[in-house]
Design a protein around this motif. Structure first.
Motif, PDB file in Angstrom:
ATOM      1  N   PRO A  35       0.830  -1.212   0.000  1.00  0.00           N
ATOM      2  CA  PRO A  35       0.000   0.000   0.000  1.00  0.00           C
ATOM      3  C   PRO A  35       0.863   1.259   0.000  1.00  0.00           C
ATOM      4  CG  PRO A  35      -0.689  -1.525   1.727  1.00  0.00           C
ATOM      5  CD  PRO A  35       0.594  -2.043   1.174  1.00  0.00           C
ATOM      6  N   LEU A  36       0.384   2.284  -0.664  1.00  0.00           N
ATOM      7  CA  LEU A  36       1.130   3.541  -0.756  1.00  0.00           C
ATOM      8  C   LEU A  36       1.451   4.130   0.603  1.00  0.00           C
ATOM      9  CD1 LEU A  36      -0.439   5.457  -3.775  1.00  0.00           C
ATOM     10  CD2 LEU A  36       1.807   4.391  -3.614  1.00  0.00           C
ATOM     11  N   TYR A  37       0.541   4.000   1.565  1.00  0.00           N
ATOM     12  CA  TYR A  37       0.789   4.595   2.880  1.00  0.00           C
ATOM     13  C   TYR A  37       1.944   3.907   3.606  1.00  0.00           C
ATOM     14  CZ  TYR A  37      -2.433   0.848   4.307  1.00  0.00           C
ATOM     15  OH  TYR A  37      -3.053  -0.358   4.485  1.00  0.00           O
ATOM     16  N   GLU A  38       2.281   2.689   3.206  1.00  0.00           N
ATOM     17  CA  GLU A  38       3.457   2.033   3.781  1.00  0.00           C
ATOM     18  C   GLU A  38       4.727   2.462   3.046  1.00  0.00           C
ATOM     19  OE1 GLU A  38       2.920  -2.199   3.952  1.00  0.00           O
ATOM     20  OE2 GLU A  38       1.248  -2.043   5.362  1.00  0.00           O
ATOM     21  N   LYS A  39       4.603   2.709   1.739  1.00  0.00           N
ATOM     22  CA  LYS A  39       5.762   3.150   0.955  1.00  0.00           C
ATOM     23  C   LYS A  39       6.116   4.607   1.240  1.00  0.00           C
ATOM     24  CE  LYS A  39       5.862   0.245  -3.069  1.00  0.00           C
ATOM     25  NZ  LYS A  39       6.046   0.229  -4.501  1.00  0.00           N
ATOM     26  N   ASN A  40       5.112   5.402   1.562  1.00  0.00           N
ATOM     27  CA  ASN A  40       5.298   6.835   1.779  1.00  0.00           C
ATOM     28  C   ASN A  40       4.921   7.195   3.210  1.00  0.00           C
ATOM     29  OD1 ASN A  40       5.888   7.151  -1.020  1.00  0.00           O
ATOM     30  ND2 ASN A  40       3.693   7.143  -1.439  1.00  0.00           N
ATOM     31  N   PRO A  41       5.852   7.048   4.152  1.00  0.00           N
ATOM     32  CA  PRO A  41       5.521   7.394   5.537  1.00  0.00           C
ATOM     33  C   PRO A  41       5.250   8.889   5.683  1.00  0.00           C
ATOM     34  CG  PRO A  41       7.865   6.928   5.311  1.00  0.00           C
ATOM     35  CD  PRO A  41       7.224   6.609   3.999  1.00  0.00           C
ATOM     36  N   ASN A  42       4.470   9.208   6.692  1.00  0.00           N
ATOM     37  CA  ASN A  42       4.097  10.590   7.026  1.00  0.00           C
ATOM     38  C   ASN A  42       3.214  11.238   5.969  1.00  0.00           C
ATOM     39  OD1 ASN A  42       5.678  10.215   9.306  1.00  0.00           O
ATOM     40  ND2 ASN A  42       7.465  11.153   8.380  1.00  0.00           N
ATOM     41  N   VAL A  43       2.543  10.412   5.168  1.00  0.00           N
ATOM     42  CA  VAL A  43       1.557  10.892   4.199  1.00  0.00           C
ATOM     43  C   VAL A  43       0.226  10.231   4.553  1.00  0.00           C
ATOM     44  CG1 VAL A  43       0.885  11.021   1.775  1.00  0.00           C
ATOM     45  CG2 VAL A  43       3.303  11.152   2.396  1.00  0.00           C
ATOM     46  N   ILE A  44      -0.806  11.030   4.673  1.00  0.00           N
ATOM     47  CA  ILE A  44      -2.134  10.518   5.010  1.00  0.00           C
ATOM     48  C   ILE A  44      -2.899  10.255   3.719  1.00  0.00           C
ATOM     49  CG2 ILE A  44      -4.330  11.037   6.154  1.00  0.00           C
ATOM     50  CD1 ILE A  44      -2.652  12.857   8.044  1.00  0.00           C
ATOM     51  N   TYR A  45      -3.446   9.057   3.609  1.00  0.00           N
ATOM     52  CA  TYR A  45      -4.244   8.656   2.449  1.00  0.00           C
ATOM     53  C   TYR A  45      -5.677   8.419   2.904  1.00  0.00           C
ATOM     54  CZ  TYR A  45       0.016   7.985  -0.236  1.00  0.00           C
ATOM     55  OH  TYR A  45       1.199   8.201  -0.893  1.00  0.00           O
ATOM     56  N   ILE A  46      -6.614   8.975   2.160  1.00  0.00           N
ATOM     57  CA  ILE A  46      -8.042   8.825   2.463  1.00  0.00           C
ATOM     58  C   ILE A  46      -8.641   7.911   1.396  1.00  0.00           C
ATOM     59  CG2 ILE A  46     -10.202  10.028   2.932  1.00  0.00           C
ATOM     60  CD1 ILE A  46      -7.866  11.019   4.679  1.00  0.00           C
TER      61      ILE A  46
END
Length: 131
Positions: A35-46
């Motif tokens: 998932p993108l939220y695991e690849k990009n820490p400190n980014v919130i995905y809705i």
């Protein structure tokens, strides 16, 4: 406006003082199985909104009174060993973002955490009910 876009707007406002956290307009899809939220820490995905319509009851004139429940999930990953010093404030600001959604009978927000390796992932669930 949709519930998702209203939440993105409110979360952006609530976290405007945290320059090290960003809010993505993208959906939290998987890239290469991660998932993108695991690849990009400190980014919130809705995530997309999930809408369920149920018959609450039938009226005497055979009409229906329906209850609509809209659920939206948000995801946020960060380093579990070196969390933000004000992570409780960040979590609180994410939880109260539900107050931006108006004209609902009931609204709830909750979260859970998952720690894997050195990453902690917060999953927020926003639920809105209208009749």
């Amino acid at each position: 406006m949709s519930v998702r876009s209203d939440l993105i707007t409110q979360i952006t406002t609530n976290l405007s003082g945290h320059s090290n956290i960003s809010i993505s307009q993208e959906l939290p899809f998987d890239s290469g199985g991660t998932p993108l939220y695991e690849k990009n820490p400190n980014v919130i995905y809705i995530d997309e909104q999930d809408i369920v319509v149920e018959q609450l009851y039938r009226t005497l004139d055979q009409g229906n009174v329906n209850q609509t429940t809209t659920t939206v999930n948000a995801y946020f990953s960060t380093d579990a060993k070196n969390q933000f010093t004000d992570i409780t404030t960040v979590v609180s600001n994410l939880l109260i973002a539900r107050n931006a959604i108006t004209n609902v009978t009931d609204s709830n927000s909750d979260y859970e955490t998952d720690i894997e390796d050195d990453t902690i992932t917060y999953t927020f669930a926003y639920t809105f009910t209208t009749i």
